[in-house]
Design a protein around this motif. Sequence first.
Motif, mmCIF file in Angstrom:
data_model
loop_
_atom_site.group_PDB
_atom_site.id
_atom_site.type_symbol
_atom_site.label_atom_id
_atom_site.label_comp_id
_atom_site.label_asym_id
_atom_site.label_seq_id
_atom_site.Cartn_x
_atom_site.Cartn_y
_atom_site.Cartn_z
ATOM 1 N N ILE A 14 7.879 11.165 0.783
ATOM 2 C CA ILE A 14 6.572 11.348 1.407
ATOM 3 C C ILE A 14 6.342 10.200 2.382
ATOM 4 O O ILE A 14 6.571 9.044 2.055
ATOM 5 C CB ILE A 14 5.440 11.364 0.356
ATOM 6 C CG1 ILE A 14 5.582 12.586 -0.541
ATOM 7 C CG2 ILE A 14 4.074 11.363 1.012
ATOM 8 C CD1 ILE A 14 4.526 12.668 -1.608
ATOM 9 N N GLY A 15 5.914 10.514 3.574
ATOM 10 C CA GLY A 15 5.568 9.479 4.545
ATOM 11 C C GLY A 15 6.745 8.825 5.227
ATOM 12 O O GLY A 15 6.636 7.713 5.728
ATOM 13 N N GLY A 16 7.887 9.479 5.206
ATOM 14 C CA GLY A 16 9.028 8.936 5.934
ATOM 15 C C GLY A 16 9.735 7.795 5.248
ATOM 16 O O GLY A 16 10.532 7.095 5.860
ATOM 17 N N GLY A 17 9.456 7.569 3.968
ATOM 18 C CA GLY A 17 10.184 6.563 3.213
ATOM 19 C C GLY A 17 9.738 5.145 3.444
ATOM 20 O O GLY A 17 10.438 4.202 3.100
ATOM 21 N N PRO A 32 4.082 2.139 1.015
ATOM 22 C CA PRO A 32 4.108 1.462 -0.288
ATOM 23 C C PRO A 32 3.413 2.276 -1.371
ATOM 24 O O PRO A 32 2.533 3.090 -1.086
ATOM 25 C CB PRO A 32 3.354 0.159 -0.006
ATOM 26 C CG PRO A 32 2.431 0.496 1.126
ATOM 27 C CD PRO A 32 3.185 1.481 1.978
ATOM 28 N N LEU A 33 3.821 2.058 -2.613
ATOM 29 C CA LEU A 33 3.155 2.648 -3.764
ATOM 30 C C LEU A 33 1.929 1.802 -4.079
ATOM 31 O O LEU A 33 2.051 0.660 -4.534
ATOM 32 C CB LEU A 33 4.100 2.707 -4.965
ATOM 33 C CG LEU A 33 3.497 3.194 -6.283
ATOM 34 C CD1 LEU A 33 2.973 4.621 -6.160
ATOM 35 C CD2 LEU A 33 4.530 3.105 -7.407
ATOM 36 N N CYS A 34 0.750 2.342 -3.818
ATOM 37 C CA CYS A 34 -0.495 1.598 -3.978
ATOM 38 C C CYS A 34 -0.891 1.526 -5.448
ATOM 39 O O CYS A 34 -0.881 2.538 -6.141
ATOM 40 C CB CYS A 34 -1.600 2.258 -3.171
ATOM 41 S SG CYS A 34 -3.186 1.383 -3.239
ATOM 42 N N VAL A 35 -1.246 0.328 -5.917
ATOM 43 C CA VAL A 35 -1.696 0.156 -7.300
ATOM 44 C C VAL A 35 -2.988 -0.646 -7.336
ATOM 45 O O VAL A 35 -3.216 -1.460 -8.219
ATOM 46 C CB VAL A 35 -0.613 -0.517 -8.176
ATOM 47 C CG1 VAL A 35 0.556 0.427 -8.403
ATOM 48 C CG2 VAL A 35 -0.112 -1.816 -7.536
ATOM 49 N N ASP A 36 -3.848 -0.419 -6.346
ATOM 50 C CA ASP A 36 -5.128 -1.124 -6.309
ATOM 51 C C ASP A 36 -5.945 -0.892 -7.566
ATOM 52 O O ASP A 36 -6.707 -1.748 -7.998
ATOM 53 C CB ASP A 36 -5.935 -0.672 -5.092
ATOM 54 C CG ASP A 36 -5.589 -1.504 -3.864
ATOM 55 O OD1 ASP A 36 -4.875 -2.513 -4.035
ATOM 56 O OD2 ASP A 36 -6.023 -1.156 -2.762
ATOM 57 N N ALA A 37 -5.796 0.281 -8.184
ATOM 58 C CA ALA A 37 -6.581 0.591 -9.376
ATOM 59 C C ALA A 37 -5.993 -0.014 -10.634
ATOM 60 O O ALA A 37 -6.507 0.191 -11.730
ATOM 61 C CB ALA A 37 -6.694 2.109 -9.541
ATOM 62 N N SER A 44 -0.837 4.661 2.370
ATOM 63 C CA SER A 44 0.099 4.343 1.305
ATOM 64 C C SER A 44 0.337 5.615 0.491
ATOM 65 O O SER A 44 -0.035 6.715 0.896
ATOM 66 C CB SER A 44 -0.447 3.210 0.425
ATOM 67 O OG SER A 44 -1.695 3.580 -0.146
ATOM 68 N N VAL A 45 0.953 5.453 -0.668
ATOM 69 C CA VAL A 45 1.206 6.575 -1.566
ATOM 70 C C VAL A 45 0.633 6.233 -2.930
ATOM 71 O O VAL A 45 0.746 5.098 -3.398
ATOM 72 C CB VAL A 45 2.733 6.849 -1.692
ATOM 73 C CG1 VAL A 45 3.015 7.828 -2.807
ATOM 74 C CG2 VAL A 45 3.267 7.400 -0.381
ATOM 75 N N LYS A 46 -0.011 7.206 -3.555
ATOM 76 C CA LYS A 46 -0.445 7.053 -4.942
ATOM 77 C C LYS A 46 0.227 8.135 -5.783
ATOM 78 O O LYS A 46 0.406 9.267 -5.324
ATOM 79 C CB LYS A 46 -1.961 7.131 -5.058
ATOM 80 C CG LYS A 46 -2.651 5.867 -4.534
ATOM 81 C CD LYS A 46 -4.075 5.739 -5.023
ATOM 82 C CE LYS A 46 -4.662 4.387 -4.633
ATOM 83 N NZ LYS A 46 -6.044 4.214 -5.132
ATOM 84 N N CYS A 47 0.591 7.765 -7.000
ATOM 85 C CA CYS A 47 1.389 8.658 -7.834
ATOM 86 C C CYS A 47 0.838 8.724 -9.252
ATOM 87 O O CYS A 47 0.248 7.767 -9.756
ATOM 88 C CB CYS A 47 2.842 8.193 -7.896
ATOM 89 S SG CYS A 47 3.690 8.156 -6.301
ATOM 90 N N VAL A 48 1.051 9.869 -9.883
ATOM 91 C CA VAL A 48 0.802 10.057 -11.318
ATOM 92 C C VAL A 48 2.163 10.262 -11.964
ATOM 93 O O VAL A 48 2.924 11.160 -11.572
ATOM 94 C CB VAL A 48 -0.095 11.278 -11.586
ATOM 95 C CG1 VAL A 48 -0.369 11.408 -13.066
ATOM 96 C CG2 VAL A 48 -1.400 11.163 -10.807
ATOM 97 N N SER A 63 -6.758 5.641 2.492
ATOM 98 C CA SER A 63 -7.710 4.529 2.489
ATOM 99 C C SER A 63 -6.967 3.190 2.450
ATOM 100 O O SER A 63 -5.781 3.127 2.162
ATOM 101 C CB SER A 63 -8.646 4.641 1.282
ATOM 102 O OG SER A 63 -9.343 5.862 1.306
ATOM 103 N N ARG A 64 -7.704 2.130 2.708
ATOM 104 C CA ARG A 64 -7.126 0.789 2.718
ATOM 105 C C ARG A 64 -6.571 0.426 1.338
ATOM 106 O O ARG A 64 -7.203 0.653 0.319
ATOM 107 C CB ARG A 64 -8.204 -0.213 3.130
ATOM 108 C CG ARG A 64 -7.761 -1.664 3.189
ATOM 109 C CD ARG A 64 -8.885 -2.508 3.760
ATOM 110 N NE ARG A 64 -8.555 -3.915 3.785
ATOM 111 C CZ ARG A 64 -8.853 -4.754 2.797
ATOM 112 N NH1 ARG A 64 -9.509 -4.330 1.732
ATOM 113 N NH2 ARG A 64 -8.521 -6.035 2.900
#
Length: 359
Positions: free
Chosen positions: A52-55, A58-63, A99-103, A117-118
């Motif tokens: 996703i997103g051309g590789g 980043p994998l976002c972990v703000d939460a 960025s990317v968020k994942c479950v 989002s930022r």
Amino acid sequence: MMRVTIIHMFTLFLWSHIFGWVVSSSILLTGEKVFSLQPRHVWHGMVTSQQIGGGALPLCVDAGLWSIDQADQVCHNLGFSKGAMVFGVRTIEADARKSVKCVFLGEEGIYCRIHSSRCTSGAWVSCQFSGLVGCYPIDHGMMSVLERMRNIVRYTDSELTIQSCTARCQANRYFYAGLEGDARCYCMNQLPGGAGGDGREKCDTPCSGDVRQACGGDGHMALYESQLGECNGTYIPDRADTFYLASPGFPGNFRSSPIQCNWMFNLPTFNSLTMTVQGMDFTRAETLRVMALEAKSLHTTFNETWTSGGDGPVRRGTWELELENGTHSAGVAVIFDASQASTGDRQFLISFSINIVDP
């Protein structure tokens, strides 16, 4: 299975409300190459998307949703069966606007989508590579006795890394290298007492010379085979065994060039060989050649050379080598060659699974 699916559907429902996701099956990612590591590296780095997103996202972990189980799943996806060695969160440069968020759903797969989002914090991980024997408790009294008997050698190193310890033990012809408490290196030829099955949380102290590596813990040693990162060698694997090869100086990068390493694995009779490239970071100046030799004629039954067309992504993948029925093998030869044009600072890690048949 139905219960698991319902739980996952409920999880996705919550995520869709918390993060405003519109989750669909089109973003269920399974199989290999879901993630990559940046900057491009074999076993550690910031976790980024590959599909996703051309590789490059980043994998976002703000939460704060980044756990050892999720780090394990990322490493498994990258081909590291032992999971994560060390994991954490790093600040994303320039505060990513995309960025990317994942479950993470275990064997069910991974749901990911672009997050617009930022994002200020991204996931990073160091994956546990081949060569680790286990995490062992240390009996310091017994270790002192063995040291006096010269059955072990101990070093103190304020800049300890896995490769600095294994290099010492290689040079002194010891089979095993143990790291304890970020600054102590033990070389030995026999496994210490205990089953070596203590959890990795007992051996997760960052190394004093490289915080991306784990150097055992308080009263526990992370034990590695000292052949890790050795240039040249002849080996006789056990039946139905899995063995590995790593570039010189691994888990660090090889530094000097030109350099050539030759490894020979004596495999009298086998009918299949699976080569898993866990990571190969090459330029045009480095090559890796794999050959299988037939015993009677010494003709090659498999011969392939790998290199890179440039600074592309780290190569990962699996190749199957099948021999004809009744073929007797003289073994598998692997040759690594870095030409004068090589600038070093590269590495590779390959595991081999063999199926030996009765003669």
